[in-house]
Design a protein around this motif. Structure first.
Motif, PDB file in Angstrom:
ATOM      1  N   THR A   1       1.631   6.763  -6.946  1.00 54.30           N
ATOM      2  CA  THR A   1       0.524   7.337  -6.565  1.00 54.30           C
ATOM      3  C   THR A   1       1.269   8.956  -6.559  1.00 54.30           C
ATOM      4  OG1 THR A   1      -1.351   6.853  -6.434  1.00 54.30           O
ATOM      5  CG2 THR A   1      -1.900   8.549  -6.080  1.00 54.30           C
ATOM      6  N   ILE A   2       2.056   9.690  -6.169  1.00 56.32           N
ATOM      7  CA  ILE A   2       2.494  10.697  -5.814  1.00 56.32           C
ATOM      8  C   ILE A   2       3.074  11.235  -7.081  1.00 56.32           C
ATOM      9  CG2 ILE A   2       3.728  12.316  -4.189  1.00 56.32           C
ATOM     10  CD1 ILE A   2       2.386  10.657  -1.738  1.00 56.32           C
ATOM     11  N   LEU A   3       3.757  10.189  -7.423  1.00 59.30           N
ATOM     12  CA  LEU A   3       5.307  10.562  -8.559  1.00 59.30           C
ATOM     13  C   LEU A   3       4.026  10.898  -9.097  1.00 59.30           C
ATOM     14  CD1 LEU A   3       7.766   7.931  -7.970  1.00 59.30           C
ATOM     15  CD2 LEU A   3       8.231   9.972  -7.231  1.00 59.30           C
ATOM     16  N   ILE A   4       3.070  10.612 -10.047  1.00 59.27           N
ATOM     17  CA  ILE A   4       2.390  10.985 -11.249  1.00 59.27           C
ATOM     18  C   ILE A   4       2.032  12.697 -10.873  1.00 59.27           C
ATOM     19  CG2 ILE A   4       0.028  10.233 -10.607  1.00 59.27           C
ATOM     20  CD1 ILE A   4       0.990   9.182 -13.572  1.00 59.27           C
ATOM     21  N   PHE A   5       1.821  12.954 -10.098  1.00 55.28           N
ATOM     22  CA  PHE A   5       1.634  14.347  -9.932  1.00 55.28           C
ATOM     23  C   PHE A   5       2.803  15.236 -10.379  1.00 55.28           C
ATOM     24  CE2 PHE A   5      -2.013  12.801  -6.844  1.00 55.28           C
ATOM     25  CZ  PHE A   5      -2.729  13.230  -8.027  1.00 55.28           C
ATOM     26  N   PHE A   6       4.196  14.724  -9.579  1.00 55.89           N
ATOM     27  CA  PHE A   6       5.520  15.217 -10.141  1.00 55.89           C
ATOM     28  C   PHE A   6       5.877  15.520 -11.855  1.00 55.89           C
ATOM     29  CE2 PHE A   6       5.441  15.622  -5.670  1.00 55.89           C
ATOM     30  CZ  PHE A   6       5.954  16.262  -5.415  1.00 55.89           C
ATOM     31  N   GLY A   7       4.829  14.229 -13.064  1.00 61.17           N
ATOM     32  CA  GLY A   7       5.098  14.004 -13.784  1.00 61.17           C
ATOM     33  C   GLY A   7       6.529  12.351 -14.023  1.00 61.17           C
TER      34      GLY A   7
ATOM     35  N   ALA B   1       4.652   3.504 -12.580  1.00 60.49           N
ATOM     36  CA  ALA B   1       3.971   2.817 -12.566  1.00 60.49           C
ATOM     37  C   ALA B   1       5.108   1.823 -12.008  1.00 60.49           C
ATOM     38  CB  ALA B   1       4.336   2.592 -14.303  1.00 60.49           C
ATOM     39  N   ILE B   2       6.112   1.991 -11.821  1.00 63.54           N
ATOM     40  CA  ILE B   2       6.322   0.827 -11.263  1.00 63.54           C
ATOM     41  C   ILE B   2       6.403   0.748  -9.880  1.00 63.54           C
ATOM     42  CG2 ILE B   2       8.812  -0.034 -10.162  1.00 63.54           C
ATOM     43  CD1 ILE B   2      10.787   1.465 -13.167  1.00 63.54           C
ATOM     44  N   LEU B   3       6.501   1.854  -8.959  1.00 67.78           N
ATOM     45  CA  LEU B   3       5.906   2.259  -7.844  1.00 67.78           C
ATOM     46  C   LEU B   3       4.597   1.336  -7.187  1.00 67.78           C
ATOM     47  CD1 LEU B   3       7.491   4.750  -6.444  1.00 67.78           C
ATOM     48  CD2 LEU B   3       7.934   2.212  -5.650  1.00 67.78           C
TER      49      LEU B   3
ATOM     50  N   ILE C   1       0.882  -1.187  -0.007  1.00 68.43           N
ATOM     51  CA  ILE C   1      -0.275  -0.253  -0.249  1.00 68.43           C
ATOM     52  C   ILE C   1       1.160   1.456   0.168  1.00 68.43           C
ATOM     53  CG2 ILE C   1      -1.374   0.844   1.652  1.00 68.43           C
ATOM     54  CD1 ILE C   1      -2.641  -1.614   2.188  1.00 68.43           C
ATOM     55  N   LEU C   2       1.983   1.535   0.516  1.00 65.55           N
ATOM     56  CA  LEU C   2       2.810   2.435   0.829  1.00 65.55           C
ATOM     57  C   LEU C   2       4.049   2.243  -0.225  1.00 65.55           C
ATOM     58  CD1 LEU C   2       4.697   5.050   2.195  1.00 65.55           C
ATOM     59  CD2 LEU C   2       6.091   3.369   2.964  1.00 65.55           C
TER      60      LEU C   2
END
Length: 165
Positions: free
Chosen positions: A59-65, A71-73, A52-53
């Motif tokens: 998900t946080i990384l997608i907001f930074f492009g 995709a990996i995490l 989950i972590l």
């Protein structure tokens, strides 16, 4: 607690007594049969928590492009959450359970969406497609997960049909 063990081991009471001689339920297919039930639960919750972590950080990384990191995490997080059940049931019992008639479609869709999420993030580098596959991956994982709860799928279906009516 015994009924939880029976459900997680996929056995009814007669089967359990026959296979294990009425002793401690550690799963007939256990990877490490010497682990106590408490250790198994600790491993399950730790592995699930890590999954989950990883998904949240992804998900946080997608907001930074960062579609690659996302995709990996996120995909590793989903796989880790699924792998957490190996502590409870063992690898072969879990694989058999995943490909039972009631879950095979959800399992296949989930695996395909994990692969497509990785493809969209790593090779195609299309963020919106990566996000779409991730959402479908999450929905497939949720549908797969609720298949373990008796009558949960029926309840979700009824709720959705009543919302659409």
């Amino acid at each position: 607690m015994d009924s939880l063990r029976k459900v997680l081991n996929g056995q009814d009471e007669d089967e359990e007594s026959h296979m294990l001689g009425g002793g401690n339920v550690t799963g007939g297919d256990s990877l490490c049969p010497s682990l106590s039930w408490q250790t198994r639960l600790t491993g399950f919750f730790a592995c699930c928590g890590i999954g989950i972590l990883l998904s949240i950080v992804g998900t946080i990384l997608i907001f930074f492009g960062n579609t690659k990191g996302f995709a990996i995490l996120y995909s590793i997080g989903t796989c880790t959450a699924i792998a957490s059940t190996l502590f409870l049931r063992g690898p072969m019992a879990q694989l058999k359970s995943m490909f039972k008639e009631t879950r095979i479609i959800a399992t296949i869709v989930m695996i395909v969406m994990i692969i497509l999420t990785l493809c969209a993030g790593l090779w195609w580098k299309i963020g919106i497609l990566c996000l779409l596959f991730c959402i479908l991956q999450f929905l497939a994982f949720a549908w797969y997960s609720i298949s373990y709860i008796p009558f949960a799928r029926d309840g979700v279906k009824k709720c959705c049909t009543s919302c659409l009516s």
